[in-house]
Enzyme design. Sequence first.
Site, PDB file in Angstrom:
ATOM      1  N   HIS A 370       0.801  -1.237   0.000  1.00  0.00           N
ATOM      2  CA  HIS A 370       0.000   0.000   0.000  1.00  0.00           C
ATOM      3  C   HIS A 370       0.822   1.269   0.000  1.00  0.00           C
ATOM      4  O   HIS A 370       0.261   2.351   0.159  1.00  0.00           O
ATOM      5  CB  HIS A 370      -0.916   0.048   1.220  1.00  0.00           C
ATOM      6  CG  HIS A 370      -1.968  -0.991   1.242  1.00  0.00           C
ATOM      7  ND1 HIS A 370      -3.230  -0.792   0.716  1.00  0.00           N
ATOM      8  CD2 HIS A 370      -1.958  -2.251   1.710  1.00  0.00           C
ATOM      9  CE1 HIS A 370      -3.947  -1.881   0.883  1.00  0.00           C
ATOM     10  NE2 HIS A 370      -3.196  -2.790   1.490  1.00  0.00           N
ATOM     11  N   LYS A 561      -8.069  14.263   4.461  1.00  0.00           N
ATOM     12  CA  LYS A 561      -7.285  13.034   4.445  1.00  0.00           C
ATOM     13  C   LYS A 561      -6.252  13.168   5.551  1.00  0.00           C
ATOM     14  O   LYS A 561      -6.140  14.224   6.168  1.00  0.00           O
ATOM     15  CB  LYS A 561      -6.578  12.831   3.093  1.00  0.00           C
ATOM     16  CG  LYS A 561      -5.813  14.080   2.606  1.00  0.00           C
ATOM     17  CD  LYS A 561      -5.140  13.844   1.259  1.00  0.00           C
ATOM     18  CE  LYS A 561      -6.092  13.990   0.087  1.00  0.00           C
ATOM     19  NZ  LYS A 561      -6.304  12.760  -0.645  1.00  0.00           N
ATOM     20  N   ARG A 562      -5.486  12.098   5.827  1.00  0.00           N
ATOM     21  CA  ARG A 562      -4.420  12.241   6.799  1.00  0.00           C
ATOM     22  C   ARG A 562      -3.504  13.399   6.410  1.00  0.00           C
ATOM     23  O   ARG A 562      -3.284  13.665   5.235  1.00  0.00           O
ATOM     24  CB  ARG A 562      -3.610  10.940   6.896  1.00  0.00           C
ATOM     25  CG  ARG A 562      -4.286   9.867   7.699  1.00  0.00           C
ATOM     26  CD  ARG A 562      -4.511  10.269   9.137  1.00  0.00           C
ATOM     27  NE  ARG A 562      -3.275  10.305   9.872  1.00  0.00           N
ATOM     28  CZ  ARG A 562      -2.974   9.485  10.873  1.00  0.00           C
ATOM     29  NH1 ARG A 562      -3.836   8.572  11.282  1.00  0.00           N
ATOM     30  NH2 ARG A 562      -1.818   9.593  11.505  1.00  0.00           N
ATOM     31  N   LYS A 567       1.090  14.527   0.749  1.00  0.00           N
ATOM     32  CA  LYS A 567      -0.280  14.812   0.307  1.00  0.00           C
ATOM     33  C   LYS A 567      -0.481  16.302  -0.003  1.00  0.00           C
ATOM     34  O   LYS A 567      -1.495  16.701  -0.547  1.00  0.00           O
ATOM     35  CB  LYS A 567      -1.285  14.320   1.348  1.00  0.00           C
ATOM     36  CG  LYS A 567      -1.303  12.789   1.498  1.00  0.00           C
ATOM     37  CD  LYS A 567      -2.227  12.354   2.625  1.00  0.00           C
ATOM     38  CE  LYS A 567      -2.133  10.851   2.933  1.00  0.00           C
ATOM     39  NZ  LYS A 567      -2.843  10.019   1.938  1.00  0.00           N
ATOM     40  N   THR A 669      -8.343   6.655  -1.957  1.00  0.00           N
ATOM     41  CA  THR A 669      -9.707   6.136  -2.075  1.00  0.00           C
ATOM     42  C   THR A 669     -10.701   7.265  -1.810  1.00  0.00           C
ATOM     43  O   THR A 669     -11.832   7.212  -2.296  1.00  0.00           O
ATOM     44  CB  THR A 669      -9.948   4.974  -1.083  1.00  0.00           C
ATOM     45  OG1 THR A 669      -9.404   5.336   0.187  1.00  0.00           O
ATOM     46  CG2 THR A 669      -9.290   3.700  -1.573  1.00  0.00           C
ATOM     47  N   LYS A 673     -14.475   8.576  -3.620  1.00  0.00           N
ATOM     48  CA  LYS A 673     -15.709   8.926  -2.904  1.00  0.00           C
ATOM     49  C   LYS A 673     -16.261  10.264  -3.389  1.00  0.00           C
ATOM     50  O   LYS A 673     -17.471  10.432  -3.566  1.00  0.00           O
ATOM     51  CB  LYS A 673     -15.455   8.966  -1.387  1.00  0.00           C
ATOM     52  CG  LYS A 673     -15.100   7.586  -0.821  1.00  0.00           C
ATOM     53  CD  LYS A 673     -14.452   7.634   0.568  1.00  0.00           C
ATOM     54  CE  LYS A 673     -13.797   6.274   0.855  1.00  0.00           C
ATOM     55  NZ  LYS A 673     -12.905   6.300   2.024  1.00  0.00           N
TER      56      LYS A 673
HETATM   57  C1  26W Z   1       4.306   0.905   9.853  1.00  0.00           C
HETATM   58  C2  26W Z   1       3.666   2.250   9.697  1.00  0.00           C
HETATM   59  C3  26W Z   1       2.665   2.239   8.608  1.00  0.00           C
HETATM   60  C4  26W Z   1       1.327   2.383   8.901  1.00  0.00           C
HETATM   61  C5  26W Z   1       0.392   2.357   7.895  1.00  0.00           C
HETATM   62  C6  26W Z   1       3.059   2.074   7.304  1.00  0.00           C
HETATM   63  C7  26W Z   1       2.132   2.043   6.310  1.00  0.00           C
HETATM   64  C8  26W Z   1       0.793   2.183   6.602  1.00  0.00           C
HETATM   65  C9  26W Z   1      -0.227   2.120   5.526  1.00  0.00           C
HETATM   66  C10 26W Z   1       0.130   1.058   4.518  1.00  0.00           C
HETATM   67  C11 26W Z   1      -0.419   3.437   4.885  1.00  0.00           C
HETATM   68  C12 26W Z   1      -1.673   3.499   4.078  1.00  0.00           C
HETATM   69  O1  26W Z   1      -2.763   3.529   4.607  1.00  0.00           O
HETATM   70  N1  26W Z   1      -1.531   3.532   2.761  1.00  0.00           N
HETATM   71  C13 26W Z   1      -2.646   3.896   1.927  1.00  0.00           C
HETATM   72  O2  26W Z   1      -3.352   2.753   1.499  1.00  0.00           O
HETATM   73  C14 26W Z   1      -4.508   3.105   0.771  1.00  0.00           C
HETATM   74  C15 26W Z   1      -5.265   1.841   0.471  1.00  0.00           C
HETATM   75  O3  26W Z   1      -4.600   1.070  -0.454  1.00  0.00           O
HETATM   76  C16 26W Z   1      -4.133   3.876  -0.483  1.00  0.00           C
HETATM   77  O4  26W Z   1      -5.307   4.280  -1.131  1.00  0.00           O
HETATM   78  C17 26W Z   1      -3.300   5.092  -0.130  1.00  0.00           C
HETATM   79  O5  26W Z   1      -2.840   5.719  -1.304  1.00  0.00           O
HETATM   80  C18 26W Z   1      -2.128   4.683   0.739  1.00  0.00           C
HETATM   81  O6  26W Z   1      -1.424   5.816   1.201  1.00  0.00           O
END
Ligand code: 26W
Length: 829
Positions: A370, A561-562, A567, A669, A673
């Site tokens: 992701h 968004k976050r 971003k 995503t 929406k």
């Molecule tokens: C270990 C710390 C950490 C925590 C969360 C690393 C990575 C994450 C996630 C993978 C980050 C995340 O939410 N990524 C998002 O995933 C969405 C679903 O696929 C995508 O639409 C977003 O672009 C992506 O940033």
Amino acid sequence: MKKNDDSIFFTDLIDESCSTLERDFLTTIEYSRVKDRTTARSRDIFLSLSNALRDRLIRDWLRTQHVYRGSKTKRLYYLSMEFLMGRLLDNMLMNLDCYDEARELVKKTGFDLDKLRDLEPDMGLGNGGLGRLASCFLDSMATLSLPAYGYGIRYEYGIFRQDIQNGYQVEVPDNWLKYTCPWEICRPDLEYRVRFGGRVVCLPKGNQEYSYKLIETEDVIALAYDVPIPGYDTETVNNLRLWQAKSTNEFNFNYFNSGDYLAAVNDKNLSENISKVLYPNDNVYAGKVLRLKQQYFFVSATLQDIIRHHKKIHGKENFSNFADKVVIQLNDTHPSIAIPELMRIFIDEEGLGWIEAWEITRRTFAYTNHTVLPEAVEKWDVEIMGSLLPRQLQIIYEINRRFINEVRDFHNFGLNRVGDVSIIEESGGKFVRMANLAIVGSYSVNGVSALHTEILKNTIFRDFNEIYPGKFNNKTNGITPRRWLLQANPYLSKLITSKIGKGWTLDLDELRGLEKYVDDPDFCAAWVEAKLNAKRDLKSYAMEHWGFDLNLDSMFDVHIKRMHEYKRQLLNVLHTITLYNRIKRNPNGDFVPRTKIFGGKAAPGYYASKQIIKLINSVASVVNSDPDVNKKLNVFFFPNYSVSMAEKVIPASELSEQISTAGFEASGTGNMKFMLNGAMTIGTLDGANVEMLEEVGAENIFIFGMKADEVAEAKVTGYNPRRIYETDPELREVLDMINGDFFNRDEPHIFSQLFNALVDYGDNYMLLADYRSYIEMQDRVDAVYRDKAAWTRMSILNTARSGKFSSDRTIREYAEEIWHIKPVKVEKD
Ligand code: 26W
């Protein structure tokens, strides 16, 4: 029934005409909430209604499991550290098809269903995109009648609540379980022991073979809580199982025996800390021991549960068909410790040999990536892993040894490339690279948008793509149209259904049927009215909650968004200040009025992100209080952005900001929406925006900025942001205002680091490079917005052409191309 009406008891309202839902509801208020008609409050009504609804699902839930067992079919297990479910009341009412009935029976008790909604805390067990995606997927899997199971952690505290104090983010614990969660069911009989630490002992089995045993471990119990996941318009009710940590009792005996009662209780608390709190990082890796404990805790419990099911259905000693009956999808690398753990179970506990165990394991797992952000990539310090999971670390080393041999001998990789693909990183300290482990241990690796998958194949996982041709594949993300249109936007969904019927709720491509009405003036007027109604609702909400006065005649320009530098909320701020300056210079000019809405949480330790929140609030207070400007431009930061807030904001939005540095947003995503709800996108060619452009056509989306390959190129050849600052006077004025404390007269210098990062320290996310094309595209947005008919037409076409982004489409692709599972129909009672 005069007599009953006078009674103080809810159960006196029960008569023969009552449905079972109504009986359960009234009984619950009285017997579980212990309230009568003079003492019940709205929360009692909400909780009792929700409990009664959950109970309505139980027969279908049990029957679904019974049918799955009987069919002996292959099952999918979706392992995710995060499920960002949001509120469930509307979802349950919709999927049980009992909205009107519920409204009536709540009314009979003297309450209003519409006022109960906001009492439900969000189930905020996730950070952002990845967690919300998992929740949309659960909805689609149940709706498509797929034999699928979600597994995760029941965090006692979900994502923190964000307060804004003096413009700064302040984190407050999210005590979502305070009044209990009416949807979950605790399963005290469903417990597993999870073993940490200890030592590995090696016992000879004869003829040079050994068996391995872990001893002296510190154990924790995983206790199951289940949440029913009903599909839409189907009898299927799937299950989300969340594990909570509980202490084992014997572990405290030593203290009890020595009379140290407090130490014993303390120890108990320590082990229960594992499921206490969600790590609030999104896209940043922190490497904390407790996080690794969380990962192993939920993986271990889940694998024990999966194996128990498998044995029950397919026989005790039969693992030869395991990979034909079980597929485990890893939602990012977070659960990838499952790979060595399954090996350990097969070898140490079930007595399989390495070759057979590995063959089954690598045919069982599939991994979704992701993110490509380097700072988000998980790599565990070998020492940490060795002390917490000694046997699993041994197995990882053995997996790596065999893998490296293969790469060297069959793929002729030289030393450098072997070092790059190795599961163990050996520069400086030693680390386990979880992505490499996940790739080696899975039969499928997928990205989440076409562009993202290409970046995986051609850059960060290029060598792996050469070693494993065909393993990499794309599954473009999607969103559930039930929550994000049917439920969140009643105005638009009623209008749509009145024109094309309700088939779109299950086949989103049917929205294409709207295209033939784009020139129908009545339909266009109704469309405008529906959008306006949603804007009115948001206006009242913002006034009621924060005293924000939204201008209905302005364009709602939304960036939620976050908070993260990539971003580029800061780029939007640069546009905002640019508009401010233009209006200031020409107060009577003919400007398109805009309301800039921001929302999003910053990771608590992410300083730059938190500064950007402060900057937005500082700009907001100057802009909104300036009488020359505030009729044409307003800026608001909505505190505590969440799933339930998104459901209110997105329907009211007209412009959707999707402006990440190209190549950095894996998919996005939120972008989908907004499109589904008829907002126009201003965005870069990043993530799924690329595919949105393909679907909607270039004339109906506002694309600007550098492309991913240009960004990558500039990173190599170097880039000089200061030159841009010096040569673009309008930009320079904006940046100088930020640096010159124009928005923060009382707190000088607080934004100088933001300025320096852009102008002098390389502008990592290339805001200055994209500034001019962004501004020009925003000017085009204004021009189109002035032409109401053109704007409305574009809005309709955005909704009409958003069908591809249904998570039903995504899940069908996963089911057919990765999981190889088929729907199992559950018949009516
Ligand atoms: C270990 C710390 C950490 C925590 C969360 C690393 C990575 C994450 C996630 C993978 C980050 C995340 O939410 N990524 C998002 O995933 C969405 C679903 O696929 C995508 O639409 C977003 O672009 C992506 O940033």
